[in-house]
Enzyme design. Structure first.
Site, PDB file in Angstrom:
ATOM      1  N   GLY A  26       3.383   6.687  10.232  1.00  0.00           N
ATOM      2  CA  GLY A  26       3.244   8.119  10.465  1.00  0.00           C
ATOM      3  C   GLY A  26       3.408   8.935   9.199  1.00  0.00           C
ATOM      4  O   GLY A  26       3.302   8.416   8.089  1.00  0.00           O
ATOM      5  N   LEU A  28       1.294  11.131   8.248  1.00  0.00           N
ATOM      6  CA  LEU A  28      -0.016  10.748   7.723  1.00  0.00           C
ATOM      7  C   LEU A  28      -0.495  11.714   6.637  1.00  0.00           C
ATOM      8  O   LEU A  28      -0.292  12.921   6.719  1.00  0.00           O
ATOM      9  CB  LEU A  28      -1.024  10.692   8.879  1.00  0.00           C
ATOM     10  CG  LEU A  28      -0.607   9.737  10.018  1.00  0.00           C
ATOM     11  CD1 LEU A  28      -1.594   9.824  11.182  1.00  0.00           C
ATOM     12  CD2 LEU A  28      -0.481   8.294   9.529  1.00  0.00           C
ATOM     13  N   HIS A  32      -3.883   7.678   4.304  1.00  0.00           N
ATOM     14  CA  HIS A  32      -4.111   7.180   5.672  1.00  0.00           C
ATOM     15  C   HIS A  32      -5.511   7.587   6.132  1.00  0.00           C
ATOM     16  O   HIS A  32      -6.190   6.829   6.830  1.00  0.00           O
ATOM     17  CB  HIS A  32      -3.070   7.753   6.643  1.00  0.00           C
ATOM     18  CG  HIS A  32      -1.674   7.293   6.367  1.00  0.00           C
ATOM     19  ND1 HIS A  32      -0.694   8.131   5.896  1.00  0.00           N
ATOM     20  CD2 HIS A  32      -1.092   6.073   6.481  1.00  0.00           C
ATOM     21  CE1 HIS A  32       0.432   7.460   5.749  1.00  0.00           C
ATOM     22  NE2 HIS A  32       0.223   6.207   6.087  1.00  0.00           N
ATOM     23  N   ASP A 148       0.556  -0.992  -1.512  1.00  0.00           N
ATOM     24  CA  ASP A 148       1.557  -1.978  -1.088  1.00  0.00           C
ATOM     25  C   ASP A 148       0.944  -3.361  -1.259  1.00  0.00           C
ATOM     26  O   ASP A 148       0.691  -4.082  -0.292  1.00  0.00           O
ATOM     27  CB  ASP A 148       1.950  -1.719   0.366  1.00  0.00           C
ATOM     28  CG  ASP A 148       2.627  -0.368   0.521  1.00  0.00           C
ATOM     29  OD1 ASP A 148       3.696  -0.170  -0.067  1.00  0.00           O
ATOM     30  OD2 ASP A 148       2.044   0.505   1.191  1.00  0.00           O
ATOM     31  N   GLN A 151       2.795  -6.379   0.206  1.00  0.00           N
ATOM     32  CA  GLN A 151       2.688  -6.373   1.670  1.00  0.00           C
ATOM     33  C   GLN A 151       1.349  -6.942   2.107  1.00  0.00           C
ATOM     34  O   GLN A 151       1.261  -7.762   3.022  1.00  0.00           O
ATOM     35  CB  GLN A 151       2.861  -4.935   2.182  1.00  0.00           C
ATOM     36  CG  GLN A 151       2.458  -4.722   3.627  1.00  0.00           C
ATOM     37  CD  GLN A 151       2.834  -3.346   4.127  1.00  0.00           C
ATOM     38  OE1 GLN A 151       3.996  -3.107   4.470  1.00  0.00           O
ATOM     39  NE2 GLN A 151       1.878  -2.440   4.203  1.00  0.00           N
ATOM     40  N   SER A 183       1.851   8.786  -1.067  1.00  0.00           N
ATOM     41  CA  SER A 183       2.884   8.082  -0.311  1.00  0.00           C
ATOM     42  C   SER A 183       3.629   9.100   0.535  1.00  0.00           C
ATOM     43  O   SER A 183       3.838  10.241   0.098  1.00  0.00           O
ATOM     44  CB  SER A 183       3.861   7.410  -1.289  1.00  0.00           C
ATOM     45  OG  SER A 183       5.058   7.071  -0.610  1.00  0.00           O
TER      46      SER A 183
HETATM   47  O1  PAF Z   1       2.761   0.072   5.196  1.00  0.00           O
HETATM   48  C1  PAF Z   1       3.350   0.531   6.199  1.00  0.00           C
HETATM   49  O2  PAF Z   1       3.216   1.702   6.548  1.00  0.00           O
HETATM   50  C2  PAF Z   1       4.240  -0.391   7.014  1.00  0.00           C
HETATM   51  O3  PAF Z   1       4.890  -1.313   6.205  1.00  0.00           O
HETATM   52  C3  PAF Z   1       3.493  -1.089   8.179  1.00  0.00           C
HETATM   53  C4  PAF Z   1       2.402  -2.010   7.658  1.00  0.00           C
HETATM   54  C5  PAF Z   1       2.891  -0.050   9.097  1.00  0.00           C
HETATM   55  C6  PAF Z   1       4.474  -1.946   8.980  1.00  0.00           C
HETATM   56  O4  PAF Z   1       5.493  -1.178   9.517  1.00  0.00           O
END
Ligand code: PAF
Length: 275
Positions: A26, A28, A32, A148, A151, A183
Site C-alpha cells: 500500500g 501506493l 506502483h 528490491d 527480493q 519508495s
Molecule cells: O515489496 C513489497 O512491497 C513487499 O515486500 C511485498 C512483496 C508486497 C511482500 O509483502
C-alpha cells in the site's frame, strides 16, 4: 473494481481469465503505477489485474517501522481505480495469519547477504507472505520492482524451487525527477534528508560510469559520494554477483552495486547494474 478482504471471497471469484498480480504493502505511488501498467500489459485484453495491499508484520524485524508504515486505504482505493485495477485484495492480519501459525517459507542462500544480513528474518517474512498470496490469488504472473533486487531474486528462486506456476515479471526502478528511487518510505524524510538523499543515485551513476574494475575501488567511490551528505549513515555498499548475490572482487557484466543508507531513522535502498 472489486475490493475483497477475505480469502474465501477471492477463492469464490471466477477464474477463467489470465490473472496478473501486483503484491504491495500500500501507500501506493508512481512506481506502483508502473507495476500496475506492466501487469495490465501482460494480462492482455481479457486478463485481470489484481493488486494486494497487506502490510506484512512478518517481514518487519523487531524495532523497525511496522507501526509507522503508512496506511492509506482510501487514497489507495482511488489510485487502483484510476490505474484500471480489476481486483483489490486487502486482507487483515488475522485473515492472513492464524495466531498459532507454525509454517514459514525460508530461502536459505540468497537471503544471507545484503538486506538479509541487516534485517534478519525479513526474507522469511517476504517468502511466506508471497507464497500465501500466490496460493490465495492463483496468479498466472506476478510483477515486482527491481529496486528490491534481492527480493526479486529470492522470489524467483522460491518459485523455481517450490514449483509455483507463476511467471515473475520485473520492472526497472522508477525514480523521481532528481533520481531518488520511488519508495513509500521517502515520505518519512525531512526536507533536508530528502534533499541529501539524492546522493544515492549520484553514487550509483558515478560508479556505473567509472572506469574501474576493482569492486573495492567502486565501493570506495560510491561511499565517498554518499558521505558528501552529512545526514547519510551507510549501512552497506557492496558489489555482488546478480545471480548468487555474493560479493565479487572484480566488476564484470553480471555485477550489481547495491546500497542501503539511513537518513535519520529512514533506511533507503537502491542498486544499479555494472559492467
Ligand atoms: O515489496 C513489497 O512491497 C513487499 O515486500 C511485498 C512483496 C508486497 C511482500 O509483502
Amino acid at each position: 473494481m472489486k475490493i475483497l478482504t477475505t480469502i474465501a471471497e477471492v477463492q469464490a471469484e471466477p477464474r477463467e481469465n489470465r490473472r496478473v498480480v501486483v503484491p504491495t504493502m500500500g501507500a501506493l505511488h508512481k512506481a506502483h503505477g508502473e507495476l500496475i501498467r506492466v501487469a495490465r500489459e501482460h494480462a492482455g485484453r481479457d486478463g485481470k489485474v489484481a493488486v494486494s495491499i497487506f502490510v506484512n508484520p512478518l517481514q518487519f524485524e523487531a524495532g523497525s517501522d511496522y507501526e509507522r508504515y503508512p496506511r492509506r486505504d482510501e487514497a489507495d482505493d482511488e489510485f487502483c481505480r484510476n490505474a484500471g485495477v480489476d481486483l483489490l485484495f486487502r486482507p487483515s492480519v488475522a485473515e492472513m495469519y492464524a495466531d498459532d501459525r507454525s509454517v514459514f517459507v525460508e530461502e536459505s542462500s540468497l537471503s544471507k547477504t545484503l538486506e538479509g544480513k541487516s534485517r534478519p528474518g525479513h526474507f522469511r517474512g517476504v517468502c511466506t507472505v508471497v507464497a500465501k498470496l500466490f496460493n490465495v490469488l492463483g496468479p498466472d504472473a506476478a510483477v515486482f520492482g527491481e529496486k528490491d533486487f534481492q527480493q526479486l531474486a529470492i522470489v524467483r528462486r522460491m518459485v523455481r524451487d517450490l514449483n509455483f506456476e507463476v511467471e515473475i515479471i520485473s520492472v526497472p526502478t522508477v525514480r523521481e525527477d532528481d533520481g531518488l528511487a520511488c519508495s513509500s518510505r521517502n515520505q518519512y524524510l525531512s526536507d533536508d534528508e530528502r534533499r541529501q538523499a539524492t546522493v544515492l543515485h549520484k553514487a550509483l551513476r558515478n560508479a556505473e560510469s567509472a572506469d574501474k574494475k576493482s569492486a573495492g575501488d567502486i565501493v570506495a567511490l560510491a561511499r565517498n559520494v554518499i558521505n558528501e551528505a552529512p545526514l547519510a549513515r551507510i549501512d552497506y555498499v557492496e558489489v555482488v554477483d546478480v545471480e548468487t548475490l555474493q560479493p565479487v572482487e572484480t566488476v564484470a557484466a553480471n555485477s550489481l552495486l547495491a546500497l542501503a543508507v539511513f537518513f535519520g531513522k529512514t533506511r533507503l535502498i537502491d542498486n544499479i547494474r555494472l559492467g
